[in-house]
Design a protein around this motif. Structure first.
Motif, PDB file in Angstrom:
ATOM      1  N   ILE A 100       0.872  -1.174   0.000  1.00 34.07           N
ATOM      2  CA  ILE A 100       0.000   0.000   0.000  1.00 34.07           C
ATOM      3  C   ILE A 100       0.909   1.225   0.000  1.00 34.07           C
ATOM      4  N   VAL A 101       0.768   2.079  -1.007  1.00 31.60           N
ATOM      5  CA  VAL A 101       1.557   3.310  -1.026  1.00 31.60           C
ATOM      6  C   VAL A 101       0.649   4.455  -0.594  1.00 31.60           C
ATOM      7  N   ASN A 102       1.052   5.170   0.443  1.00 34.09           N
ATOM      8  CA  ASN A 102       0.324   6.360   0.861  1.00 34.09           C
ATOM      9  C   ASN A 102       1.172   7.579   0.515  1.00 34.09           C
ATOM     10  N   VAL A 103       0.746   8.308  -0.502  1.00 33.62           N
ATOM     11  CA  VAL A 103       1.407   9.571  -0.846  1.00 33.62           C
ATOM     12  C   VAL A 103       0.747  10.634   0.039  1.00 33.62           C
ATOM     13  N   GLN A 104       1.425  10.933   1.151  1.00 31.40           N
ATOM     14  CA  GLN A 104       0.797  11.791   2.163  1.00 31.40           C
ATOM     15  C   GLN A 104       0.585  13.221   1.669  1.00 31.40           C
ATOM     16  N   ARG A 105      -0.496  13.800   2.164  1.00 32.35           N
ATOM     17  CA  ARG A 105      -0.811  15.203   1.888  1.00 32.35           C
ATOM     18  C   ARG A 105      -1.279  15.817   3.205  1.00 32.35           C
ATOM     19  N   GLY A 106      -1.524  17.103   3.185  1.00 36.21           N
ATOM     20  CA  GLY A 106      -1.971  17.753   4.409  1.00 36.21           C
ATOM     21  C   GLY A 106      -3.307  17.201   4.867  1.00 36.21           C
ATOM     22  N   GLY A 107      -3.453  16.901   6.129  1.00 32.12           N
ATOM     23  CA  GLY A 107      -4.701  16.376   6.669  1.00 32.12           C
ATOM     24  C   GLY A 107      -5.014  17.071   7.973  1.00 32.12           C
ATOM     25  N   PRO A 108      -6.065  16.684   8.719  1.00 34.13           N
ATOM     26  CA  PRO A 108      -6.985  15.566   8.438  1.00 34.13           C
ATOM     27  C   PRO A 108      -8.051  15.932   7.403  1.00 34.13           C
ATOM     28  N   SER A 109      -8.933  14.988   7.169  1.00 32.77           N
ATOM     29  CA  SER A 109     -10.022  15.138   6.193  1.00 32.77           C
ATOM     30  C   SER A 109      -9.448  15.567   4.841  1.00 32.77           C
ATOM     31  N   THR A 110     -10.120  16.456   4.142  1.00 33.98           N
ATOM     32  CA  THR A 110      -9.616  16.857   2.829  1.00 33.98           C
ATOM     33  C   THR A 110      -8.288  17.596   2.974  1.00 33.98           C
ATOM     34  N   GLY A 111      -8.127  18.328   4.063  1.00 42.36           N
ATOM     35  CA  GLY A 111      -6.836  18.952   4.371  1.00 42.36           C
ATOM     36  C   GLY A 111      -6.325  19.827   3.241  1.00 42.36           C
ATOM     37  N   ILE A 112      -5.051  19.643   2.896  1.00 39.53           N
ATOM     38  CA  ILE A 112      -4.461  20.376   1.765  1.00 39.53           C
ATOM     39  C   ILE A 112      -4.018  19.320   0.749  1.00 39.53           C
ATOM     40  N   PRO A 113      -4.883  19.017  -0.210  1.00 33.41           N
ATOM     41  CA  PRO A 113      -4.611  17.872  -1.095  1.00 33.41           C
ATOM     42  C   PRO A 113      -3.339  17.991  -1.927  1.00 33.41           C
ATOM     43  N   THR A 114      -2.912  19.218  -2.234  1.00 32.32           N
ATOM     44  CA  THR A 114      -1.789  19.364  -3.160  1.00 32.32           C
ATOM     45  C   THR A 114      -0.470  19.616  -2.437  1.00 32.32           C
ATOM     46  N   LYS A 115      -0.496  19.685  -1.116  1.00 35.43           N
ATOM     47  CA  LYS A 115       0.727  20.039  -0.394  1.00 35.43           C
ATOM     48  C   LYS A 115       1.168  18.898   0.517  1.00 35.43           C
ATOM     49  N   SER A 116       2.450  18.904   0.792  1.00 37.44           N
ATOM     50  CA  SER A 116       3.058  17.774   1.489  1.00 37.44           C
ATOM     51  C   SER A 116       2.962  17.900   3.001  1.00 37.44           C
ATOM     52  N   GLU A 117       2.823  16.768   3.651  1.00 36.24           N
ATOM     53  CA  GLU A 117       2.869  16.699   5.106  1.00 36.24           C
ATOM     54  C   GLU A 117       3.238  15.261   5.473  1.00 36.24           C
ATOM     55  N   GLN A 118       3.800  15.089   6.672  1.00 33.97           N
ATOM     56  CA  GLN A 118       4.158  13.730   7.122  1.00 33.97           C
ATOM     57  C   GLN A 118       3.303  13.357   8.322  1.00 33.97           C
ATOM     58  N   SER A 119       2.007  13.579   8.175  1.00 33.08           N
ATOM     59  CA  SER A 119       1.136  13.449   9.347  1.00 33.08           C
ATOM     60  C   SER A 119       0.342  12.147   9.381  1.00 33.08           C
ATOM     61  N   ASP A 120       0.665  11.209   8.503  1.00 29.02           N
ATOM     62  CA  ASP A 120      -0.069   9.935   8.506  1.00 29.02           C
ATOM     63  C   ASP A 120       0.747   8.801   9.119  1.00 29.02           C
ATOM     64  N   LEU A 121       1.780   9.145   9.890  1.00 23.17           N
ATOM     65  CA  LEU A 121       2.615   8.083  10.461  1.00 23.17           C
ATOM     66  C   LEU A 121       1.851   7.286  11.517  1.00 23.17           C
ATOM     67  N   PHE A 122       1.153   7.982  12.406  1.00 18.99           N
ATOM     68  CA  PHE A 122       0.350   7.257  13.408  1.00 18.99           C
ATOM     69  C   PHE A 122      -0.625   6.318  12.697  1.00 18.99           C
ATOM     70  N   GLN A 123      -1.267   6.847  11.670  1.00 15.31           N
ATOM     71  CA  GLN A 123      -2.266   6.049  10.959  1.00 15.31           C
ATOM     72  C   GLN A 123      -1.625   4.812  10.326  1.00 15.31           C
ATOM     73  N   ALA A 124      -0.463   5.007   9.695  1.00 13.58           N
ATOM     74  CA  ALA A 124       0.203   3.883   9.029  1.00 13.58           C
ATOM     75  C   ALA A 124       0.565   2.806  10.045  1.00 13.58           C
ATOM     76  N   VAL A 125       1.013   3.254  11.203  1.00 11.44           N
ATOM     77  CA  VAL A 125       1.473   2.315  12.223  1.00 11.44           C
ATOM     78  C   VAL A 125       0.298   1.663  12.947  1.00 11.44           C
ATOM     79  N   PHE A 126      -0.721   2.446  13.254  1.00 15.20           N
ATOM     80  CA  PHE A 126      -1.751   1.942  14.169  1.00 15.20           C
ATOM     81  C   PHE A 126      -3.110   1.655  13.547  1.00 15.20           C
ATOM     82  N   SER A 127      -3.360   2.008  12.293  1.00 10.05           N
ATOM     83  CA  SER A 127      -4.730   1.839  11.797  1.00 10.05           C
ATOM     84  C   SER A 127      -5.062   0.370  11.622  1.00 10.05           C
ATOM     85  N   ALA A 128      -6.322   0.084  11.506  1.00 11.86           N
ATOM     86  CA  ALA A 128      -6.936  -1.246  11.505  1.00 11.86           C
ATOM     87  C   ALA A 128      -7.014  -1.739  12.943  1.00 11.86           C
TER      88      ALA A 128
END
Lengths: 294, 580
Positions: free
Chosen positions: B304-332
């Protein structure tokens, strides 16, 4: 589609697992009819894949000797698409229920129909959520009192036959374990159909269902399409029949596209075949990023 | 002489700003320079303002850099819209089109640049090419003239592009370019020699690509034959390249009806025996996470490739952020360990994507690759990759003997059970999201559940020993540490260099394996460390906190984390280090 290579009998498809269904559950009949249909088709169990979601009916993959995938609620259709497109030689059958197929997984139905892969979609429709103990389902009749609708359901029911016909399904049929012979035949035809085939199966829930929907009750309002001399190539007539869903149980094939054309899986195979010669060796794949002045 | 040059340019839609950036980086790549190009657009689908920022060097560049050496404004309204993306300092030379009618001392920017020049860009375009659409070509001529770069590449590019439009158009554009070159030679913008040094004599041949395209190519290289996904910014290009290429390799790309269906189809592809991929961004990850659990439970390989963008929700779709690390590690839900990898630059996207497939297949597990919009969208000139050094791993299939009485989820010494797939005779089994026994039969027994969780968890233990998935950099004995990951890592490397050059001993740890936490690697790294910073582009300091769940960190280690979308600069990190 499949050609028999070895002779199989129904019990070749029956696994050692003992079904957890309630005694008298309609799904027992569906399973038996399915074994018979598979024996008729004669494809080896290892070339069959049963895909399911969650619900009583979704237990079916475990009761077959074929490959099975009892996945998560509502996602059997997209999973089956991945299986079939990855290996078009497999016979892929989805076992689902009215909740799994038309509520949580309902959004997938139109899309798999318009893609038209060679997959058979069996929905054991019992108008109720059985596994979660008796809540109202998308095919429950309006006014039905259940544990989640103690004052009666306020919603219209989904009409699975009309729904799939309207989205353009090329094969739509309905059967019931109240007519085992007919059901086995319908399943066989559906699996043999070279495209997406939908069979709605009126499989009664003996624990939470209505008396009218039990095998005995069903027999009073079953109508056999073959005996009615229904023309299965007449889509308009099929739609007319589908409108009676909930009042009558029409058994047999409502609609079968007489000229189904290539399935999605056929088109994929063609594209792969045509594209093969254009492949560069995988160790040269990065050549596509060699800087080029446009 | 310059070894390093950062150019920024902005203009209106139709000015050809982005196409000028593309031409320039292509010509530089052919000349074997290293370079990174980022592009930025207004929110409009078409038209609107656009800009590029390009950094070129004779050595490998690890980030897009900070302040511009040369700022080019075709008009000021549009230039100013890019504010922090095109930063000007007291070292910046600013040029702008004289047609703006503004005097150099009145240009509407904050701060005081080194020098400012009003240049008749449009006038030169019209004089030569008879159209103001050639302004970008004039600018390329100016850049080429002042810095002594890319002349032959750009002129070849002009010929390739305009020959089909007729001799007159071609000549007009050639003339526009040479007019720019001539103007530059007659009107120097610096008293010193600002020419860019020649590329190193032993410079390797170059590739020019971005993080999304190379991810898709890596998937094919690794043997991926199934992609299921749904369009989402900023990951769609992965699906798009695969939809063009994968058929040639007997693969399939399916654009599904939604994110859940995308990952579900990929799990189906994996069940059928194919290496499978899905790619998405944050919102899609949220939707897909139930199926990640299914892949863990059914022990099916999946990338699964997650090309992270600004979040949460729609956030900033075109700009970069590294804010999905918790989600990658802990989701499900449930007790799940799922490997997470994070590439640090465009080349590393290739390496980590191949690695993700290897881990997924070998260990029969879903693996998440955390890319981000920055890596996905920046064009980077990279050295040729020697693909022969990559080993490709496949899932362990049952032997003939094992198939005689096949037990799909058999307990084994390494907790990895050989896996069959539909179509394989005698390998028939039931894959399930429900807890199961070794044969795959459903069970609700607590004892079996505990044993199975242990199996699924322990099989991944060897990954924690993968010190090769970490980069250690800088002074190995330093007491001051930096830790950074993903697209921030390159800037952290530059900050580490700045500190060591300034006599402050600093070392840097870059985990490309984000999870499971490789405790021994961190413990070794921390031996000499008294204080330091964990640099990442999210507000909460997500890596910082996940490390501390498993490792005792030195008291002086602090998060240096900030939300997207403006990237960190090396000097910014260096200043923060000095203040520790």
């Amino acid at each position: 589609m499949s050609t028999a290579t070895t002779e199989f009998v129904a019990k070749d498809f029956k696994s050692d697992l003992k079904p957890i269904w309630c005694p008298g559950c309609g799904d027992f009949g569906v399973l038996t009819a399915l074994y018979r249909a598979l024996a008729e088709i004669g494809k080896a169990p290892h070339d069959l894949a049963f895909i399911s979601g969650i619900g009583c009916s979704s237990r079916i993959p475990g009761y077959s000797t074929a490959y099975g995938f009892n996945a998560v609620h509502g996602r059997a259709l997209p999973i089956s698409l991945g299986v079939k497109t990855s290996n078009p030689d497999l016979t892929v059958i989805v076992a689902s229920g009215d909740g799994d197929g038309f509520s949580i997984g309902g959004g997938h139905v139109p899309h798999i129909i318009r893609k038209n892969p060679d997959i058979t979609f069996l929905v054991m429709d019992n108008f109720i959520y059985g596994l979660t103990k008796g809540q109202v389902s998308p095919t429950s009749g309006k006014g039905l009192k259940t544990v989640s609708t103690p004052y009666g359901s306020m919603e219209e029911r989904v009409n699975p036959l009309l729904y799939t016909l309207s989205y353009g399904a090329k094969f739509v049929a309905q059967g019931t374990p109240a007519d085992m012979k007919g059901l086995a035949k319908i399943l066989e035809e559906a699996i043999r159909f070279p495209g997406f085939a939908f069979v709605n199966i009126q499989s009664p829930c003996v624990t939470y269902g209505e008396e009218r929907d039990m095998i005995k009750g069903q027999k009073e309002y079953m109508k056999n399409l073959e005996e009615m001399n229904h023309d299965t190539s007449n889509k308009a007539k099929a739609i007319e029949i589908a409108l009676e869903y909930g009042d009558s149980i029409h058994t047999g094939i409502l609609y079968r596209d007489p000229n189904p054309g290539p399935s999605y899986t056929d088109l994929i195979k063609n594209l792969q075949e045509e594209s093969k010669s254009k492949a560069v060796a995988k160790d040269k794949i990065l050549e596509m990023f060699r800087p080029r002045l446009k | 002489m310059n070894n390093n040059l950062i150019i920024g340019m902005a203009g209106a839609g139709g000015d050809g700003v982005v196409s000028a950036g593309d031409s320039l980086i292509t010509a530089l790549a052919l000349d074997k320079y290293h370079a990174i190009l980022t592009k930025s657009f207004g929110p409009q689908i078409r038209g609107g303002e656009s800009s590029f920022k390009l950094r070129v060097s004779t050595k490998q560049v690890r980030s897009i850099g900070e302040h511009l050496d040369l700022a080019i404004a075709l008009n000021w309204d549009d230039f100013l819209k890019f504010g922090a993306e095109l930063p000007i300092s007291e070292k910046t030379i600013v040029i702008y089109d004289s047609n703006t009618g503004i005097e150099p001392e009145n240009i509407p920017i904050k701060g005081k640049p080194a020098r400012v020049f009003s240049i008749p860009i449009e006038e030169m375009a019209i004089k030569t090419a008879k159209t103001n659409r050639a302004k970008n070509v004039v600018v390329l001529g100016l850049i080429s003239g002042w810095y002594g770069i890319a002349e032959s590449g750009i002129i070849t590019g002009i010929r390739n592009k305009f020959t089909k439009k007729g001799a007159e158009v071609l000549k007009g554009n050639e003339d526009a370019f040479y007019e720019g070159v001539r103007y530059a030679k007659e009107n120097p913008i610096s008293s010193g020699d600002i020419k860019l040094a020649q590329p190193l004599a032993d410079a390797k041949l170059k590739l020019l690509t971005d993080g999304n395209d190379i991810c898709a190519a890596a998937a094919i290289f690794a043997g991926c034959e199934f992609f299921g996904g749904y369009p989402i910014t900023p990951s769609s290009e992965i699906m798009q390249l695969l939809s063009r290429e994968i058929w040639k390799y007997s693969g399939v790309t399916v654009q599904m009806e939604d994110e859940i269906a995308g990952v579900a189809s990929a799990v189906g592809g994996s069940f059928a025996g194919k290496k499978s991929l899905t790619a998405t961004s944050g919102p899609g990850m949220s939707l897909k996470s139930e199926i990640f659990g299914l892949a863990t439970m059914a022990e099916l390989p999946l990338v699964i490739v997650n090309v992270q963008r600004g979040g949460p929700s729609t956030g900033i779709p075109t700009k970069s952020e590294q804010s999905d690390l918790f989600q990658a590690v802990f989701s499900a839900h449930g007790d799940v360990v799922r490997p997470v990898l994070a590439p640090i630059d465009v080349e590393d996207v290739f390496t980590m994507t191949v690695e993700a497939f290897n881990i997924a297949e070998y260990y029969q597990t879903p693996v998440i690759v955390l890319s981000d919009a920055e890596l996905a969208q920046r064009k980077e000139v990279i050295d040729d990759i020697d693909v022969s050094k990559f080993k490709i791993l496949n899932r362990k299939k049952p032997t003939e003997a094992e198939l005689e009485n096949y037990v799909r989820f058999k307990f084994t010494d390494d907790n990895i059970s050989p896996i069959s797939h539909p179509g394989m005779p005698k390998g028939n089994y039931l894959a399930a999201g429900i807890e199961h026994t070794e044969t795959g039969a459903p069970t609700s027994g607590g004892e079996m559940h505990a044993k199975m969780i242990e199996k699924r968890t322990k099989k991944l233990d060897p990954i924690k020993k993968r010190s090769d998935l970490f980069i250690t950099y800088g002074d190995a004995k330093a007491e001051i540490a930096l830790i950074s990951w993903g697209s921030c890592a390159g800037v952290a490397m530059e900050a580490c260099d700045l500190a060591n050059e300034a006599g402050i001993k600093v070392k840097l740890l870059i985990p490309k394996l984000i999870y499971p936490i490789a405790e021994s690697v961190y413990n070794d790294f921390f031996k000499s460390v008294k204080k330091g910073l964990v640099v990442e582009q999210n507000y909460l300091g997500q890596l910082f906190h996940v490390i501390r769940m498993f490792v005792s960190t030195p008291d002086g280690l602090k998060p240096f984390s900030k939300a997207g979308s403006n990237p960190f600069g090396a000097i910014e990190i260096f200043e923060k280090l000095k203040a520790l």
